[in-house]
Design an enzyme around this catalytic site. Structure first.
Site, PDB file in Angstrom:
ATOM      1  N   GLU A 201      26.112  39.182  -2.688  1.00 43.64           N
ATOM      2  CA  GLU A 201      26.679  39.508  -3.738  1.00 43.64           C
ATOM      3  C   GLU A 201      27.504  40.731  -3.722  1.00 43.64           C
ATOM      4  O   GLU A 201      27.514  41.524  -4.844  1.00 43.64           O
ATOM      5  CB  GLU A 201      25.488  39.755  -4.415  1.00 43.64           C
ATOM      6  N   ASP A 237      16.896  43.087 -11.422  1.00 52.59           N
ATOM      7  CA  ASP A 237      16.070  42.074 -11.715  1.00 52.59           C
ATOM      8  C   ASP A 237      15.019  42.902 -10.638  1.00 52.59           C
ATOM      9  O   ASP A 237      15.462  42.815  -9.131  1.00 52.59           O
ATOM     10  CB  ASP A 237      17.308  41.110 -11.173  1.00 52.59           C
ATOM     11  N   GLU A 283      14.558  41.860 -16.136  1.00 50.71           N
ATOM     12  CA  GLU A 283      14.607  40.286 -14.962  1.00 50.71           C
ATOM     13  C   GLU A 283      14.153  40.014 -14.274  1.00 50.71           C
ATOM     14  O   GLU A 283      13.860  41.210 -14.084  1.00 50.71           O
ATOM     15  CB  GLU A 283      16.437  40.193 -14.928  1.00 50.71           C
ATOM     16  N   ASP A 309      13.961  34.463 -15.617  1.00 51.06           N
ATOM     17  CA  ASP A 309      14.936  33.736 -14.578  1.00 51.06           C
ATOM     18  C   ASP A 309      14.188  32.722 -14.372  1.00 51.06           C
ATOM     19  O   ASP A 309      13.807  31.322 -14.620  1.00 51.06           O
ATOM     20  CB  ASP A 309      15.505  34.328 -13.358  1.00 51.06           C
ATOM     21  N   LYS A 334      20.484  28.537 -14.988  1.00 51.40           N
ATOM     22  CA  LYS A 334      21.499  28.092 -14.432  1.00 51.40           C
ATOM     23  C   LYS A 334      21.111  26.596 -14.416  1.00 51.40           C
ATOM     24  O   LYS A 334      20.473  26.235 -13.677  1.00 51.40           O
ATOM     25  CB  LYS A 334      21.016  28.868 -12.599  1.00 51.40           C
ATOM     26  N   ARG A 363      24.978  32.100  -7.999  1.00 45.41           N
ATOM     27  CA  ARG A 363      23.598  32.441  -6.729  1.00 45.41           C
ATOM     28  C   ARG A 363      24.119  33.200  -5.839  1.00 45.41           C
ATOM     29  O   ARG A 363      25.361  33.150  -5.810  1.00 45.41           O
ATOM     30  CB  ARG A 363      22.865  30.674  -6.672  1.00 45.41           C
TER      31      ARG A 363
END
Length: 423
Positions: A201, A237, A283, A309, A334, A363
């Protein structure tokens, strides 16, 4: 202008990890749409099946032989009908185990784009109408740990900057990029082994412990906030399902820190982090079946989004379970977790009716597909979680900059539950 489907074409392409994925083109009598499917690394158990047996090659063949003939001649404007046909072709399985959730995703999003193009509209305009004028705040991963990292990285999966004081999306993106750079500079000084490595990411990977990571991002956010004169907060997260171990006696195992926590200890740890670092976003602080702990943390904290999530997996049934307990106050949306745009929109609308903030994310294994940028605007989602610097993330951020420019004076930032600190 009519937008009847004339052709549907599928092909194999690759995501940013070099993994195979599917891309679909839909040609209508007056428009064109294209979408490719992403892939997560840490996935909730309740997510739909990405691909049926045979993987991407079999999926491409199935689209050509099974799906394309059934969609030919249908009106692309009728998104719910298109998505219903996908469910029917799958045999109405609960998890798209026959045609694959990523196949359904690519077709569903390509269809929406083709319909918008047929009417000469941008996707967010077609889906959201004239009321779609608010831009989401970008939530950007700056330090990676957990399953997104290697070596002695933090056990928490993502350390995320959220510039919730920015007045424009462009300002917010600039702030995130500056925080990311400052963190990189700080890690060079803090870790002798840091070599500028990044995750899928685009977040930094360093051999530091979790508390050191909190301190680094907290300082960077404070400095950037002072420089730009608006608030930059941050969040995490935890991806707690990846830490949860029944074999270890139902404990959260922080392997790199050498710590194990039971559910009560995990709750106190999360509460302490929120209070100490003034976190604005947390998260998946608990594993994907622990609705009760989500509810308790939500009750015990203020001015912080507690987001599910793996807990919800964009699924209305699981969200309803959470609503009964007030588990969390935000939800990750998502589309490829649930399969189709219509299914995701149902979840967004249910969440919003009950005061939950929907967060649209990338993602980890993503493509330069930009559709989630338009979905965030169209459905008034106040946050888009899409990295800071990596190419497939920049594609989405730049698309939102274009949307803000297109909207001109009508553009505004979304409304967040997080309150700005009073001067």
């Amino acid at each position: 202008m009519s937008s009847f489907i004339e052709d549907l074409i599928a092909r194999k392409v690759f995501n940013n990890r070099g993994e195979e994925t599917i891309e679909v083109d839909i040609v209508t009598s007056s428009g064109f749409g294209r979408a490719s499917a992403p892939a997560g690394k840490s996935r909730g158990k309740a997510e739909v099946t990405y691909y049926a047996r045979g993987g991407v090659d079999a999926a491409v063949k199935k689209v050509e032989e099974l799906v394309a003939p059934e969609l030919a001649g249908l009106n692309a404007d009728s998104q719910e009908e298109i998505d219903a046909v996908l469910h029917q072709l799958d045999g109405d399985s609960p998890d798209f185990k026959n045609i694959g959730g990523n196949v359904a995703y690519a077709i569903s999003l390509a269809n929406a784009e083709a319909a918008a193009d047929s009417h000469g509209l941008l996707l967010f305009q077609f889906l959201g109408g004239n009321a779609a004028t608010s831009l989401p705040y970008p939530l950007g991963n700056c330090i990676s740990g957990g399953q997104h990292a290697r070596g002695k990285a933090p056990d928490v999966q993502e350390y995320l900057v959220l510039p919730h004081g920015a007045e424009t999306f462009l300002e917010a993106v600039s702030a995130n990029a500056l925080v990311h750079k400052k963190i990189g500079d700080a890690l060079k000084k803090k870790s002798a082994t840091f070599n500028g490595g990044k995750s899928d990411e685009g977040a930094w990977i360093a051999n530091i412990d979790g508390i050191a990571a909190f301190d680094v991002i907290a300082k960077a956010c404070e400095e950037v906030g002072n420089e730009l004169d608006f608030e930059c907060s941050f969040g995490v997260d935890v991806a707690a399902s990846s830490l949860w171990s029944e074999k270890e006696g139902n404990k959260y195992v922080y392997a790199n820190e050498g710590v194990k926590r039971d559910s009560g200890e995990q709750l106190e740890f999360m509460k302490e982090l929120i209070e100490t670092y003034h976190l604005s976003y947390v998260e998946d602080p608990f594993h994907e079946e622990d609705f009760q702990s989500f509810a308790e943390l939500t009750r015990k904290t203020k001015n912080c989004l507690i987001c599910g999530d793996d807990l919800f997996t964009t699924n209305t049934e699981r969200l309803n379970n959470g609503l009964k307990l007030n588990a969390g106050n935000a939800i990750i949306i998502k589309v490829n977790q649930i399969g189709t745009l219509s299914d995701a929109v149902n979840t967004i609308e249910l969440a919003q009716r009950h005061g939950y903030d929907p967060v649209v994310p990338h993602r980890s294994g993503d493509t330069c597909d930009w559709h989630i940028a338009h979905l965030a605007v169209a459905y008034k989602c106040p946050i888009i979680k899409t990295g800071v610097v990596e190419g497939s993330r920049i594609a989405k951020l730049n698309e939102l900059i274009r949307i803000e420019h297109f909207l001109g004076d009508r553009a505004k930032m979304a409304s967040l539950k997080i309150q700005k600190t009073e001067e």
